[in-house]
Design a protein around this motif. Structure first.
Motif, short mmCIF file in Angstrom:
data_model
loop_
_atom_site.label_atom_id
_atom_site.label_comp_id
_atom_site.label_asym_id
_atom_site.label_seq_id
_atom_site.Cartn_x
_atom_site.Cartn_y
_atom_site.Cartn_z
N CYS A 156 -4.22 9.48 3.68
CA CYS A 156 -5.09 8.40 3.56
C CYS A 156 -4.31 7.36 3.05
O CYS A 156 -3.11 7.41 3.01
CB CYS A 156 -6.18 8.76 2.43
SG CYS A 156 -5.54 9.12 0.95
N LEU A 157 -4.79 6.05 2.83
CA LEU A 157 -3.96 5.02 2.25
C LEU A 157 -4.50 4.77 0.92
O LEU A 157 -5.66 4.82 0.79
CB LEU A 157 -4.02 3.78 3.01
CG LEU A 157 -2.95 3.77 4.15
CD1 LEU A 157 -2.89 4.94 5.08
CD2 LEU A 157 -3.07 2.51 4.75
N SER A 158 -3.57 4.49 -0.16
CA SER A 158 -4.17 3.79 -1.25
C SER A 158 -3.55 2.47 -1.54
O SER A 158 -2.40 2.01 -1.18
CB SER A 158 -3.42 4.65 -2.48
OG SER A 158 -3.99 6.03 -2.58
N THR A 186 -7.88 4.24 -4.27
CA THR A 186 -8.18 5.14 -3.31
C THR A 186 -9.89 5.08 -2.80
O THR A 186 -10.44 5.13 -3.41
CB THR A 186 -7.78 6.39 -3.34
OG1 THR A 186 -6.46 6.45 -3.93
CG2 THR A 186 -7.95 7.45 -2.17
N PRO A 187 -9.90 4.79 -1.44
CA PRO A 187 -8.94 4.42 -0.42
C PRO A 187 -8.75 2.65 -0.47
O PRO A 187 -9.24 2.15 -0.96
CB PRO A 187 -9.77 4.59 0.83
CG PRO A 187 -11.16 4.40 0.45
CD PRO A 187 -11.24 4.77 -0.97
N ALA A 188 -7.63 2.27 0.31
CA ALA A 188 -7.24 0.95 0.47
C ALA A 188 -8.35 0.50 1.51
O ALA A 188 -8.44 1.04 2.58
CB ALA A 188 -5.79 1.02 1.00
N ALA A 189 -8.87 -0.79 1.19
CA ALA A 189 -9.88 -1.22 1.96
C ALA A 189 -9.24 -2.07 3.18
O ALA A 189 -9.52 -3.27 3.53
CB ALA A 189 -10.53 -2.11 1.11
N VAL A 246 0.94 -1.24 -0.01
CA VAL A 246 0.06 0.06 -0.11
C VAL A 246 0.90 1.20 0.13
O VAL A 246 2.05 1.18 0.12
CB VAL A 246 -1.06 0.13 1.18
CG1 VAL A 246 -1.86 -1.12 1.12
CG2 VAL A 246 -0.22 0.09 2.39
N SER A 247 0.20 2.37 -0.19
CA SER A 247 1.00 3.55 -0.07
C SER A 247 0.15 4.65 0.99
O SER A 247 -0.93 4.78 0.76
CB SER A 247 1.27 4.45 -1.37
OG SER A 247 -0.01 4.69 -2.02
N VAL A 248 1.13 5.16 1.75
CA VAL A 248 0.60 6.13 2.65
C VAL A 248 0.59 7.66 1.83
O VAL A 248 1.76 8.07 1.68
CB VAL A 248 1.02 6.05 3.99
CG1 VAL A 248 0.46 7.23 4.82
CG2 VAL A 248 1.15 4.66 4.50
N GLU A 249 -0.42 8.47 1.58
CA GLU A 249 -0.48 9.45 0.99
C GLU A 249 -0.34 10.73 2.05
O GLU A 249 -1.17 10.66 3.18
CB GLU A 249 -1.42 9.83 -0.07
CG GLU A 249 -1.73 8.49 -0.95
CD GLU A 249 -0.81 8.27 -1.95
OE1 GLU A 249 0.07 9.01 -1.92
OE2 GLU A 249 -0.87 6.73 -2.01
N GLY A 250 0.50 11.66 2.05
CA GLY A 250 0.57 12.83 3.01
C GLY A 250 1.36 13.84 2.84
O GLY A 250 1.30 14.20 1.51
N THR A 309 -10.09 7.05 6.42
CA THR A 309 -10.29 5.75 6.44
C THR A 309 -11.60 5.43 5.43
O THR A 309 -12.17 6.45 4.94
CB THR A 309 -10.89 5.25 7.81
OG1 THR A 309 -12.30 5.83 8.08
CG2 THR A 309 -9.88 5.32 8.82
N PRO A 310 -11.68 4.57 4.99
CA PRO A 310 -12.62 4.09 4.10
C PRO A 310 -14.14 4.40 4.36
O PRO A 310 -15.03 4.72 3.60
CB PRO A 310 -12.75 2.56 3.79
CG PRO A 310 -11.18 2.33 3.98
CD PRO A 310 -10.71 3.36 5.19
N GLN A 311 -14.36 4.31 5.75
CA GLN A 311 -15.74 4.85 6.22
C GLN A 311 -16.00 6.12 6.08
O GLN A 311 -17.04 6.51 6.27
CB GLN A 311 -15.60 4.37 7.77
CG GLN A 311 -15.62 3.12 7.82
CD GLN A 311 -14.36 2.46 7.85
OE1 GLN A 311 -13.31 2.82 8.25
NE2 GLN A 311 -14.50 1.04 7.42
N GLU A 312 -14.87 7.11 5.76
CA GLU A 312 -15.17 8.80 5.82
C GLU A 312 -15.11 9.05 4.09
O GLU A 312 -15.07 10.11 4.01
CB GLU A 312 -14.00 9.29 6.33
CG GLU A 312 -14.03 9.15 7.86
CD GLU A 312 -12.81 9.33 8.48
OE1 GLU A 312 -12.62 10.52 9.13
OE2 GLU A 312 -11.66 8.60 8.72
N ALA A 313 -14.95 7.98 3.32
CA ALA A 313 -14.89 8.28 1.75
C ALA A 313 -16.30 8.39 1.23
O ALA A 313 -17.09 7.59 1.65
CB ALA A 313 -14.04 7.18 1.12
N ARG A 314 -16.18 9.30 0.04
CA ARG A 314 -17.46 9.24 -0.64
C ARG A 314 -17.34 8.48 -1.92
O ARG A 314 -16.83 8.81 -2.81
CB ARG A 314 -17.81 10.62 -1.13
CG ARG A 314 -17.93 11.41 0.22
CD ARG A 314 -18.21 12.95 -0.39
NE ARG A 314 -16.93 13.50 -1.14
CZ ARG A 314 -16.69 14.84 -1.36
NH1 ARG A 314 -17.39 15.82 -0.99
NH2 ARG A 314 -15.69 15.19 -2.13
N GLY A 315 -17.33 7.04 -1.78
CA GLY A 315 -16.99 5.94 -2.85
C GLY A 315 -15.62 5.82 -2.68
O GLY A 315 -14.98 5.87 -1.94
#
Length: 493
Positions: free
Chosen positions: A239-241, A257-260, A224-228, A346-352
């Motif tokens: 976030c993570l991809s 994006t995001p990584a699950a 994975v990659s950590v974007e920051g 996190t994925p829970q905060e993503a819009r799709g």
């Protein structure tokens, strides 16, 4: 109004997308170290207060060129999103007294320095050795555990990667890796500031990665990659991809994006990324940190960059989390207040979810397509069945024109042999992964066949020639006018 000098070179987010975000925050002067993509050249002229292309002798002292241009336009900030220009821009900012990546930026560019720094801190990473010639590569192969990965110290996009499984493979690996770095330089994919950087290599042990135990859904890649971003010396993860499995040797095929990942796993990954970034002493810049995942929770840092992730990583983050990272970084460099995420989203905060897919002429197992095909996005749009609600588009700036032959995949050249870059938006990362697998399986049958031909040269020569020819075709294509963003053609789901 504030003024920004935007130093453009190949790599990074699409120029059209990045330029539009910078221009929304300030007056922009563009210093182009690579030829502007035809799809955005006209709009760049409109967006920018000036556009200057630097060629020939004036690029000999790149830092002085950037400094003088910044002074001439009265720049309040200097920025780049290209891996190949980050060191020069960081050094120029130091001379100008402007906020930038800082004096230690080279630690996030030269993989040899990066790994040595992490080694002194005891940060988990593959065992490695710098190599300067074939003899040193032989010595390293005798000392490290096979198989090994030979990589260029200043490369990007998995260029010049070669797997070495036995000592007998050392001479061919060394020769081909050096050839590919020379070929990449001719195409503009090479370090612009450090002389003879294409001759610098390292070799590392291939750690036993696995996605098992990390993801609930099969089909994810083992890293994975950590974007920051680093803000005044403080690392701020965004976030993570995630990835699909790479193509041998380690060419990236898709980023999502995001990584699950479950929340606890994400937190552990971010903690390791923080150690890696903090060790490099960066000051103000985007970051992109790749981490290999192993069994029983083991992890290894692969590399960190002092810039945002390339391809469509940044547009994906804006789509799913609503964060314009480029605009936010520009605001910060200009001294404006910016509200960064308090922690990695996190994925829970993503819009799709959104993902970018690199079109390579290999199937899911990494085997070459049975015959040659021509890239044609309308055909892909009409023939590939995606999930309900999914939207597929092509990034014109990073793709060959419709009708171009899909280059033969060259493991050593990596992403240099891609035909196109596609962007997909869907309800969640699991759907993006599923649709990418559908797309990958369908491409060799739905794309129109290229004219049959008999290859009379080596595969490597053919691949290089194909890439050069299609780049020429791309340059001759009529410039497309439109908004300064990643130009896309929307597809039916």
């Amino acid at each position: 109004m504030s003024t920004v000098l935007f130093v453009y070179a190949k790599g990074g987010p699409p120029l059209g997308y990045a330029l539009s975000r910078v221009a929304a925050r300030s007056a922009v002067h563009l210093l182009a170290l690579s030829t502007l993509p035809p799809t955005v050249a006209a709009s760049a002229e409109r967006r920018c207060a000036s556009v200057r292309t630097a060629t020939g002798p004036e690029r000999g002292d790149l830092v002085s060129l950037i400094v003088s241009r910044a002074q001439a336009v009265g720049a309040d900030a200097v920025i780049t999103f290209s891996e190949y220009a980050v060191v020069a821009v960081a050094e120029a900012c130091e001379k100008l007294g402007l906020a930038g990546a800082g004096a230690s930026c080279a630690l996030a560019r030269d993989k040899r320095l990066m790994r040595r720094t992490w080694g002194r801190r005891g940060i988990s990473q593959p065992r490695f050795r710098p190599v300067a010639d074939e003899r040193e590569l032989h010595d390293a192969a005798a000392e490290l555990r096979l198989p090994l990965l030979l990589k260029a110290a200043w490369s990007a996009g998995s260029t010049a990667h070669r797997i070495i499984r036995s000592a007998e493979e050392v001479p061919a690996a060394w020769q081909r890796a050096r050839e590919v770095m020379a070929e990449s330089a001719e195409l503009g994919y090479a370090e612009l500031h450090v002389a003879d950087a294409g001759a610098d290599f390292l070799v590392e042990e291939i750690v036993p990665g696995t996605a098992g135990g990390w993801f609930d859904q099969p089909g994810w890649g083992d890293y994975v990659s950590v974007e920051g971003v680093v803000v005044d010396g403080v690392f701020r993860p965004v976030c993570l991809s995630g990835r699909m499995p790479t193509v041998e040797p380690f060419t990236e095929r898709a980023g999502i994006t995001p990584a699950a990942l479950p929340t606890d796993a994400q937190q552990r990954v971010v903690a390791l990324a923080r150690e890696a970034v903090d060790a490099l002493g960066l000051e103000n810049c985007g970051t992109h940190t790749e981490i290999k995942l192993g069994a029983d929770g083991r992890m290894w840092v692969i590399e960190t960059a002092a810039r945002f992730g390339g391809a469509m990583t940044v547009p994906q983050i804006e789509e799913v989390f609503g964060l314009d990272l480029i605009g936010m970084l520009v605001d910060h460099l200009l001294g404006r207040p910016v509200t960064w995420p308090a922690r990695a989203l996190t994925p829970q905060e993503a819009r799709g979810a959104a993902g970018s897919f690199v079109v390579l002429a290999v199937d899911g197992a990494g085997d070459a397509w049975p015959d040659r095909r021509r890239w044609d996005f309308p055909t892909v749009r009409d023939a590939v069945p995606l999930s309900a609600g999914s939207r597929l588009s092509v990034v014109a700036e990073n793709s060959l024109p419709d009708g171009s032959p899909v280059p033969v995949y060259d493991p050593a050249a990596g992403a240099n042999t891609m035909a196109a870059l596609c962007l997909l938006s869907a309800a969640d990362p699991e759907t993006v992964l599923q649709d990418f697998r559908t797309l990958m399986d369908a491409l060799p049958s739905v794309l129109p066949q290229a004219e049959s031909h008999k290859e009379t040269e080596t595969d490597a020569e053919t691949k290089t020639e194909t890439k050069t020819e299609t780049k020429t075709e791309k340059a001759e294509k009529d410039e497309k006018d439109g908004q300064c963003k990643a130009e896309t053609v929307e597809a039916r789901s």
